[in-house]
Design an enzyme around this catalytic site. Structure first.
Site, PDB file in Angstrom:
ATOM      1  N   HIS B 121     -32.869 -24.168  -8.037  1.00  0.00           N
ATOM      2  CA  HIS B 121     -33.125 -25.179  -7.935  1.00  0.00           C
ATOM      3  C   HIS B 121     -31.871 -26.235  -7.444  1.00  0.00           C
ATOM      4  O   HIS B 121     -30.888 -25.915  -8.768  1.00  0.00           O
ATOM      5  CB  HIS B 121     -34.570 -26.116  -8.456  1.00  0.00           C
ATOM      6  CG  HIS B 121     -34.570 -27.337  -7.865  1.00  0.00           C
ATOM      7  ND1 HIS B 121     -34.124 -28.768  -8.348  1.00  0.00           N
ATOM      8  CD2 HIS B 121     -35.762 -27.465  -7.279  1.00  0.00           C
ATOM      9  CE1 HIS B 121     -34.334 -29.470  -8.300  1.00  0.00           C
ATOM     10  NE2 HIS B 121     -35.243 -29.413  -7.082  1.00  0.00           N
ATOM     11  N   ASP B 198     -35.790 -21.759 -15.881  1.00  0.00           N
ATOM     12  CA  ASP B 198     -36.178 -23.087 -15.519  1.00  0.00           C
ATOM     13  C   ASP B 198     -37.597 -23.050 -15.156  1.00  0.00           C
ATOM     14  O   ASP B 198     -38.068 -22.385 -14.406  1.00  0.00           O
ATOM     15  CB  ASP B 198     -35.419 -23.892 -14.555  1.00  0.00           C
ATOM     16  CG  ASP B 198     -35.954 -24.412 -13.377  1.00  0.00           C
ATOM     17  OD1 ASP B 198     -37.048 -25.580 -13.383  1.00  0.00           O
ATOM     18  OD2 ASP B 198     -34.809 -25.184 -12.115  1.00  0.00           O
ATOM     19  N   GLN B 201     -41.752 -24.234 -12.529  1.00  0.00           N
ATOM     20  CA  GLN B 201     -42.790 -23.554 -11.412  1.00  0.00           C
ATOM     21  C   GLN B 201     -43.307 -22.460 -11.941  1.00  0.00           C
ATOM     22  O   GLN B 201     -44.385 -22.302 -11.851  1.00  0.00           O
ATOM     23  CB  GLN B 201     -42.275 -23.036  -9.873  1.00  0.00           C
ATOM     24  CG  GLN B 201     -41.184 -24.022  -9.743  1.00  0.00           C
ATOM     25  CD  GLN B 201     -42.154 -24.356  -8.799  1.00  0.00           C
ATOM     26  OE1 GLN B 201     -43.611 -24.502  -8.683  1.00  0.00           O
ATOM     27  NE2 GLN B 201     -41.484 -25.821  -8.197  1.00  0.00           N
ATOM     28  N   LYS B 224     -45.218 -32.186 -12.614  1.00  0.00           N
ATOM     29  CA  LYS B 224     -45.974 -30.728 -12.099  1.00  0.00           C
ATOM     30  C   LYS B 224     -46.921 -30.293 -12.999  1.00  0.00           C
ATOM     31  O   LYS B 224     -47.448 -28.458 -12.240  1.00  0.00           O
ATOM     32  CB  LYS B 224     -44.529 -29.760 -11.765  1.00  0.00           C
ATOM     33  CG  LYS B 224     -43.779 -30.405 -10.590  1.00  0.00           C
ATOM     34  CD  LYS B 224     -42.604 -28.584 -10.232  1.00  0.00           C
ATOM     35  CE  LYS B 224     -41.568 -29.384 -10.370  1.00  0.00           C
ATOM     36  NZ  LYS B 224     -41.049 -29.980  -8.749  1.00  0.00           N
ATOM     37  N   CYS B 362     -33.962 -28.232  -2.647  1.00  0.00           N
ATOM     38  CA  CYS B 362     -33.044 -28.612  -3.433  1.00  0.00           C
ATOM     39  C   CYS B 362     -32.771 -26.811  -3.170  1.00  0.00           C
ATOM     40  O   CYS B 362     -32.152 -27.295  -4.571  1.00  0.00           O
ATOM     41  CB  CYS B 362     -33.799 -29.315  -4.757  1.00  0.00           C
ATOM     42  SG  CYS B 362     -34.272 -30.728  -4.606  1.00  0.00           S
TER      43      CYS B 362
END
Ligand code: PLP
Lengths: 156, 405
Positions: B121, B198, B201, B224, B362
């Site tokens: 991302h 990261d 998700q 999220k 992104c």
């Protein structure tokens, strides 16, 4: 909201089979436009004669049906028009897309008006207005010899 | 708690969106919020509000305790060793910027390399890009295979003597590929390279155990994870939080201030300068409790079953092409439709109340690699059902109808 108004036959036709989708030979003006949010890209090529008439206009690019149809209809319409007429048409079209209910120009025949008005469905879809206007802003840059890429995020 | 009835706990689903029932398939972008989280924000502001950590009055002490309670809840949720390894930020973006900035300042010099992947991302690329300019570092990208996955080998191939940090996504927000982050961390550590994950998700969908994974940094986006906006979390091993310099300066992060100089506060205050997103942190405690009640294993099972169903349904639909085909896949279904641009798909689906995302999500580097200017993406959350997938498929067929004219 009305999808039928947005995706009229004219739009679908021009969206699927864009006219003037190529790089003009001997173009003497060009400009690039980009919508960073959705990735739509357009590159407009112009050949302007000594008497300031557009003798050829074309575009390359990729994008949604609305942006491709808009560029296709725009390039069809601008052929053989002079610079002053082109600028008038651009501002007339942008005004129509943003607030006016109709086009004001007297230099358009009914058929041309119908084609342009087919894009008016985007008014109900604020997120899609930029798709319809990108090619037009880019054409302005080309005529003004602007070196900067037209960025739809910086336009209103 | 029954996963079948979970939708009822999310107030947004009891409202119509433009006269339609909402079919929300944009959770990778941001998830909806359960009633308990919304209520917690309201209750905090109406009955309990005070700034944290500064005053000795009753409300201030209570608010500080609540704020710290979320830190401990999070520590347990991801099995970090110490609550002080949890730093609140304004989002995952800020968490990654914090690491890039402070790690760059202290440890990087010209010629050093950061290894990313083609799946990243922009939030896990742009912060490192700044160091290209300020420090003259280089950025390398591990390449995806034809299924849109990153293998251990593709990481290994790019590691060399200059590699100073490996920063990778846990779960791709486009192809859904789940990266072997534990194996990558072991490989990296065998070469003395720290790893940042990261986890935007990963955290909402997968069971997390920081001590087992062993990574040095893990960035989380609370919005999220059924939590409020304006909040993220940086998990970092204590040794790093102690070794790295502070990120921002201000109140709350200092120990001693005089005209000649300043000493910085202890963890976790060192990285939490200024008034933090107090209400959001406290409400996020409810998000964690909500997830704990359902059980992350149940969520994993539910979402993986739905993802499989979604893949089946979309594969059966002739004109749909799924983007990526990872063996280990999270609940992301990115796709294209022959002859119809993703933005047109999104507009047409929206008319039926089906909310998806269209664009490059992104991830421009990935889309360039795939040769696609844009994709359409349906992403799932705990509240989604098979009916949602069926409605998605119906609306996709409507796109085909409109465009076949
Ligand atoms: C993979 C990934 N990384 C980073 C981010 C940014 O997270 P945040 O919105 O918390 O800054 C997102 C969310 O858009 C994401 O999907």
């Amino acid at each position: 909201m009305n999808l039928k108004e947005l995706y009229q036959e004219i739009i679908l036709d021009h969206g699927k089979n864009p006219r003037n989708l190529k790089k003009s030979e001997n173009f003497n003006k060009d400009a690039k436009g980009h919508n960073p949010l959705c990735g739509d890209k357009v590159h407009v090529f112009l050949k302007i004669d000594e008497d300031k008439k557009i003798s050829d206009i074309s575009f390359e690019g990729s994008g949604c049906a609305i942006s491709m149809a808009s560029a296709s209809i725009m390039t069809d319409l601008m052929k053989e028009k002079n610079e002053k007429e082109v600028k008038e048409l651009i501002s007339d079209f942008l005004d129509m897309i943003k607030h006016n209910p109709e086009l004001k120009s007297k230099n358009l025949d009914d058929n041309e008006k119908t084609k342009l008005m087919s894009l008016s469905g985007v008014k109900q879809y604020p997120m899609r207005v930029k798709c319809a206007t990108l090619a037009w802003h880019t054409l302005t840059s080309a005529i003004n010899n602007s070196q900067n890429e037209t960025n739809s995020e910086k336009l209103d | 708690m029954m996963i079948e009835n979970i939708k009822k706990q999310f107030p947004i689903f009891s409202n119509k969106v433009q006269n339609n029932d909402l079919v929300y398939l944009d959770s990778a972008n941001s998830s909806q919020k359960p009633q308990v989280v919304v209520d917690r924000i309201y209750d905090f502001y109406t009955k309990e509000f005070s700034n944290v950590g500064r005053s000795v009055h009753y409300l201030a002490v209570a608010a500080t305790n609540l704020y710290e309670e979320t830190r401990t809840l999070m520590q347990k949720y991801i099995n970090a060793k110490d609550p002080n390894e949890i730093v609140f930020t304004k989002g995952a973006t800020e968490a990654i910027n914090l690491v890039a900035n402070t790690f760059g300042q202290k440890f990087l010099k010209e010629g050093d390399e950061i290894l990313l992947t083609e799946l990243e991302h922009h939030s896990n690329y742009v912060p490192w890009h700044y160091l290209r300019r300020s420090k003259g570092i280089q950025i390398k990208f591990a390449e995806i295979n034809s299924d849109g996955e990153i293998s251990l080998e593709s990481i290994e191939r790019q590691i060399n003597r200059n590699t100073k940090m490996i920063a990778i996504t846990h779960l791709s927000n486009v192809t859904g590929a789940i990266l072997p982050i534990k194996e990558i961390t072991q490989l990296a550590h065998s070469k003395n390279i720290p790893v940042l994950v990261d986890g935007c998700q990963g955290a909402p969908h997968l069971k997390l155990d920081m001590q087992d994974i062993g990574c040095d940094f893990y960035a989380i986006s609370c919005h999220k994870m059924y939590g409020p906006t304006g909040l993220g979390i940086l998990y970092a091993k204590k040794k790093w939080l102690e070794a790295l310099p502070p990120y921002q300066g201000g109140g709350g992060m200092i120990k001693e201030v005089n005209k000649e100089g300043i000493t910085f506060g202890d963890l976790p205050n060192k990285y939490e300068a200024g008034t933090m997103a107090t209400a959001q942190v406290i409400a996020f405690g409810e998000s964690i409790k909500f997830l704990n009640k359902i059980g992350i294993e149940n969520i994993e099972n539910h979402e993986s079953e739905l993802t499989k169903y979604g893949e089946e349904v979309l594969r059966r639909n002739n004109s749909v092409k799924l983007v990526g085909n990872p063996k280990n896949k999270g609940s992301v279904l990115s796709f294209t439709l022959d002859g119809i641009h993703p933005h047109d798909i999104a507009t047409i689906l929206d008319e039926d109340g089906v909310a998806i995302r269209a664009g490059h999500h992104c991830c421009q580097i990935l889309h360039d690699k795939l040769g696609l200017p844009a994709t359409a993406r349906a992403s799932l959350g705990v509240y989604n059902t098979k009916e949602d997938i069926d409605k998605l498929n119906e609306s996709i067929n409507k796109c085909k109808d409109i465009f076949s004219k």
